[in-house]
Design a protein around this motif. Structure first.
Motif, mmCIF file in Angstrom:
data_model
loop_
_atom_site.group_PDB
_atom_site.id
_atom_site.type_symbol
_atom_site.label_atom_id
_atom_site.label_comp_id
_atom_site.label_asym_id
_atom_site.label_seq_id
_atom_site.Cartn_x
_atom_site.Cartn_y
_atom_site.Cartn_z
ATOM 1 N N SER A 129 4.128 16.726 -0.132
ATOM 2 C CA SER A 129 3.797 15.401 0.390
ATOM 3 C C SER A 129 2.443 15.411 1.081
ATOM 4 N N LEU A 130 1.815 14.255 1.069
ATOM 5 C CA LEU A 130 0.593 14.008 1.833
ATOM 6 C C LEU A 130 0.645 12.574 2.337
ATOM 7 N N ARG A 131 -0.030 12.334 3.450
ATOM 8 C CA ARG A 131 -0.186 10.961 3.920
ATOM 9 C C ARG A 131 -1.683 10.669 4.036
ATOM 10 N N LEU A 132 -2.117 9.683 3.297
ATOM 11 C CA LEU A 132 -3.503 9.232 3.365
ATOM 12 C C LEU A 132 -3.629 8.090 4.361
ATOM 13 N N SER A 133 -4.780 8.041 5.010
ATOM 14 C CA SER A 133 -5.074 6.953 5.934
ATOM 15 C C SER A 133 -6.332 6.231 5.491
ATOM 16 N N CYS A 134 -6.366 4.945 5.749
ATOM 17 C CA CYS A 134 -7.539 4.119 5.466
ATOM 18 C C CYS A 134 -7.820 3.314 6.726
ATOM 19 N N ASN A 179 -1.567 -2.793 12.047
ATOM 20 C CA ASN A 179 -2.679 -3.699 12.349
ATOM 21 C C ASN A 179 -3.307 -3.397 13.711
ATOM 22 N N ALA A 180 -2.519 -2.903 14.630
ATOM 23 C CA ALA A 180 -3.064 -2.571 15.952
ATOM 24 C C ALA A 180 -4.117 -1.467 15.847
ATOM 25 N N LYS A 181 -3.948 -0.591 14.850
ATOM 26 C CA LYS A 181 -4.902 0.490 14.641
ATOM 27 C C LYS A 181 -5.887 0.178 13.517
ATOM 28 N N ASN A 182 -5.735 -1.009 12.931
ATOM 29 C CA ASN A 182 -6.625 -1.400 11.832
ATOM 30 C C ASN A 182 -6.609 -0.349 10.717
ATOM 31 N N THR A 183 -5.421 0.142 10.411
ATOM 32 C CA THR A 183 -5.269 1.265 9.487
ATOM 33 C C THR A 183 -4.142 0.994 8.495
ATOM 34 N N VAL A 184 -4.369 1.416 7.264
ATOM 35 C CA VAL A 184 -3.363 1.357 6.203
ATOM 36 C C VAL A 184 -3.082 2.783 5.755
ATOM 37 N N TYR A 185 -1.811 3.058 5.475
ATOM 38 C CA TYR A 185 -1.389 4.408 5.098
ATOM 39 C C TYR A 185 -0.813 4.424 3.686
ATOM 40 N N LEU A 186 -0.901 5.592 3.075
ATOM 41 C CA LEU A 186 -0.229 5.814 1.802
ATOM 42 C C LEU A 186 0.529 7.131 1.918
ATOM 43 N N GLN A 187 1.844 7.027 2.077
ATOM 44 C CA GLN A 187 2.699 8.208 2.117
ATOM 45 C C GLN A 187 3.043 8.593 0.684
ATOM 46 N N MET A 188 2.712 9.820 0.324
ATOM 47 C CA MET A 188 2.926 10.283 -1.050
ATOM 48 C C MET A 188 3.906 11.449 -1.035
ATOM 49 N N ASN A 189 5.047 11.252 -1.641
ATOM 50 C CA ASN A 189 6.091 12.275 -1.718
ATOM 51 C C ASN A 189 6.303 12.687 -3.170
ATOM 52 N N SER A 190 6.972 13.820 -3.343
ATOM 53 C CA SER A 190 7.286 14.323 -4.690
ATOM 54 C C SER A 190 6.049 14.329 -5.578
ATOM 55 N N LEU A 191 4.975 14.858 -5.049
ATOM 56 C CA LEU A 191 3.708 14.827 -5.770
ATOM 57 C C LEU A 191 3.764 15.662 -7.043
ATOM 58 N N LYS A 192 3.040 15.187 -8.040
ATOM 59 C CA LYS A 192 2.976 15.831 -9.347
ATOM 60 C C LYS A 192 1.525 16.195 -9.662
ATOM 61 N N PRO A 193 1.305 17.181 -10.529
ATOM 62 C CA PRO A 193 -0.073 17.516 -10.901
ATOM 63 C C PRO A 193 -0.855 16.318 -11.432
ATOM 64 N N GLU A 194 -0.184 15.402 -12.102
ATOM 65 C CA GLU A 194 -0.869 14.225 -12.635
ATOM 66 C C GLU A 194 -1.277 13.229 -11.553
ATOM 67 N N ASP A 195 -0.880 13.462 -10.316
ATOM 68 C CA ASP A 195 -1.361 12.632 -9.203
ATOM 69 C C ASP A 195 -2.730 13.092 -8.699
ATOM 70 N N THR A 196 -3.217 14.199 -9.215
ATOM 71 C CA THR A 196 -4.516 14.718 -8.807
ATOM 72 C C THR A 196 -5.619 13.717 -9.141
#
Length: 122
Positions: A17-22, A73-90
């Motif tokens: 898993s990874l969590r991306l932030s924007c 919204n309080a942090k002006n941030t959007v997240y993308l939680q990515m679980n069960s990652l696969k090589p094709e998600d690269t």
């Protein structure tokens, strides 16, 4: 001017898993939708997920059930939680502000970040 900045990418093994932030500098994200896209080498940029300002979410079929988009919204941030990652998600993952139009079209977005690399090893 809105400047989205992505973070959280890295190298992970398949199944991990990874969590991306924007995070947005400049003007707020809170009144706009935000989308995540990704681009693998030699391929076109493709839609991953979108969250509207009211919280409604949309996902590409390829990530449905594995990825979750959310916003603080309080942090002006959007997240993308990515679980069960696969090589094709690269890919390089980009976030962008949704201006108008269909959520899955790159032309519907105006301000884009520089991207963060996600690499999934098998």
């Amino acid at each position: 001017q809105v400047v989205p900045v992505e973070s959280g990418g890295g190298l992970v093994q398949a199944g991990g898993s990874l969590r991306l932030s924007c995070a947005a500098s400049g003007r707020t994200f809170s009144t706009y939708g935000v989308g995540w896209f990704r681009q693998a080498p030699g391929k076109e940029r493709e839609f991953v997920a979108n969250i509207r300002n009211g919280g409604r979410t949309y996902y590409a079929d390829s990530v449905q059930g594995r990825f979750t988009i959310s916003r603080d919204n309080a942090k002006n941030t959007v997240y993308l939680q990515m679980n069960s990652l696969k090589p094709e998600d690269t890919a390089v993952y980009y976030c962008a502000r949704h201006r108008s139009g269909g959520a899955s079209y790159t032309s519907s977005y105006d301000y884009w970040g520089q991207g963060t690399q996600v690499t999934v090893s098998s």
